[in-house]
Each structure stands twice: as C-alpha cells, then as structure tokens.
Design a protein around this motif. Structure first.
Motif, PDB file in Angstrom:
ATOM      1  N   LEU A  20     -38.744 -20.121 -19.002  1.00 54.90           N
ATOM      2  CA  LEU A  20     -38.140 -18.860 -19.418  1.00 54.90           C
ATOM      3  C   LEU A  20     -38.502 -18.554 -20.862  1.00 54.90           C
ATOM      4  N   ARG A  21     -38.504 -17.245 -21.175  1.00 53.54           N
ATOM      5  CA  ARG A  21     -38.852 -16.790 -22.519  1.00 53.54           C
ATOM      6  C   ARG A  21     -37.817 -15.790 -23.016  1.00 53.54           C
ATOM      7  N   GLU A  22     -37.792 -15.632 -24.312  1.00 50.47           N
ATOM      8  CA  GLU A  22     -36.899 -14.667 -24.941  1.00 50.47           C
ATOM      9  C   GLU A  22     -37.161 -13.275 -24.371  1.00 50.47           C
ATOM     10  N   GLY A  23     -36.092 -12.542 -24.117  1.00 53.70           N
ATOM     11  CA  GLY A  23     -36.198 -11.174 -23.630  1.00 53.70           C
ATOM     12  C   GLY A  23     -36.198 -11.031 -22.115  1.00 53.70           C
ATOM     13  N   GLN A  24     -36.385 -12.125 -21.389  1.00 52.39           N
ATOM     14  CA  GLN A  24     -36.386 -12.027 -19.927  1.00 52.39           C
ATOM     15  C   GLN A  24     -34.969 -11.777 -19.403  1.00 52.39           C
ATOM     16  N   LEU A  39     -26.819 -25.627 -18.401  1.00 52.54           N
ATOM     17  CA  LEU A  39     -28.056 -24.942 -18.048  1.00 52.54           C
ATOM     18  C   LEU A  39     -27.874 -23.430 -18.114  1.00 52.54           C
ATOM     19  N   ARG A  40     -26.778 -22.929 -17.597  1.00 52.29           N
ATOM     20  CA  ARG A  40     -26.499 -21.491 -17.635  1.00 52.29           C
ATOM     21  C   ARG A  40     -26.458 -20.983 -19.073  1.00 52.29           C
ATOM     22  N   GLY A  41     -25.764 -21.725 -19.929  1.00 53.69           N
ATOM     23  CA  GLY A  41     -25.663 -21.350 -21.330  1.00 53.69           C
ATOM     24  C   GLY A  41     -27.009 -21.383 -22.033  1.00 53.69           C
ATOM     25  N   THR A  47     -33.010 -16.608 -23.528  1.00 52.44           N
ATOM     26  CA  THR A  47     -33.460 -15.258 -23.172  1.00 52.44           C
ATOM     27  C   THR A  47     -32.823 -14.189 -24.050  1.00 52.44           C
ATOM     28  N   GLY A  48     -31.656 -14.489 -24.602  1.00 47.72           N
ATOM     29  CA  GLY A  48     -30.945 -13.499 -25.397  1.00 47.72           C
ATOM     30  C   GLY A  48     -30.119 -12.548 -24.549  1.00 47.72           C
ATOM     31  N   HIS A  49     -30.009 -12.853 -23.253  1.00 54.03           N
ATOM     32  CA  HIS A  49     -29.242 -12.025 -22.317  1.00 54.03           C
ATOM     33  C   HIS A  49     -28.307 -12.898 -21.503  1.00 54.03           C
ATOM     34  N   ALA A  50     -27.126 -12.372 -21.203  1.00 55.42           N
ATOM     35  CA  ALA A  50     -26.245 -13.054 -20.261  1.00 55.42           C
ATOM     36  C   ALA A  50     -26.886 -12.974 -18.874  1.00 55.42           C
TER      37      ALA A  50
END
Length: 142
Positions: A20-24, A39-41, A47-50
């Motif tokens: 995974l990457r930031e912004g996804q 893992l969820r956290g 990603t910067g997103h919930a």
C-alpha cells in the motif's frame, strides 16, 4: 538516535508489506471483532485515509477479511470487485493455519479464478492472519 524504528514506523510497515502507498483508498469488507486492529490502523496511517465500507467512488484496494464459515468465497470475491478500480488489488485475509476459521489455500486457489482473479503472492499479514494478493489476470485487463 537509535537505528530501530519507532512505533509509528513499525505500524506503517505492516501496511507497507501489503504494497500500500500514501493516498490510496482501501475498502474493507468482512470486518468483525476478530480482525487485526494493528493492521487496520497501520493501513489508515500509511494511506492517510480511514478504511471505507461503502465508498463514494472506486477504490484502489479491497481488504477482504474471510473465514471458512463466512459463506461462498466466490460470491464474496465477485462482490469485492464491485468498487475496485481497474488495476486494483484484492487482499484476501484469512486466519492462519491452526486458527479458528482457517481457509485452505486450495479453496482460495479454486475460488479466485472462478471470480476472475489470480493469486500473485501470499504473506503473513499479522500474527493471526494470512494475506493473499489477488488481481485480475493481465489478459482480462483492458
């Protein structure tokens, strides 16, 4: 300064193992109380997103928590594709061998192609959960 990573960096590393990457944007399906909160956290931190359950638009990744008793895996994988962007990834998370709800790899191997997906890799996603990366086969992509 020590060479060891701090807690925030270690948490982000869990999600990074999933590629995974930031912004996804990550859609989460199959959440229950047995899911790995660390893992969820880490996914949200990286990603910067919930994690989203009902996305407003397409998502980059679907995180599907699945246990043996959850029903028909093919149906769940087909449903996971509903909001997935072209070129997106489904991470199928199943309890590890010896854990309640363990799914045999052969069951995943049978269900994925029927749902139009192929397995590209498997990882230890957390202490209790195994992750299988599923994508649409290149020949099926437009």
């Amino acid at each position: 300064m020590g060479a060891t990573a701090g807690p925030a960096e270690e948490a982000r590393t869990l999600a990074a193992r999933l590629g995974l990457r930031e912004g996804q944007v990550v859609q989460e399906l199959g959440y229950d109380e047995d899911c790995d909160e660390e893992l969820r956290g880490s996914i949200a931190a990286l990603t910067g997103h919930a994690l989203v359950e009902e996305p407003e638009d397409v998502v980059d990744v679907v995180l599907l928590w699945w246990r043996d008793e959850d029903g028909d895996l093919v149906d769940a994988l087909v449903d996971a594709l509903t909001d997935l962007a072209d070129g997106g990834v489904v991470w199928l998370l199943t309890p590890k061998k010896g854990r309640e709800g363990h799914v045999e790899p052969s069951d995943i191997g049978d269900a994925a192609p029927t749902a139009g997906l192929s397995s590209t890799s498997s990882i230890s996603a957390s202490r209790e959960w195994q992750g299988t990366r599923l994508v649409a086969p290149k020949a099926a992509r437009k």
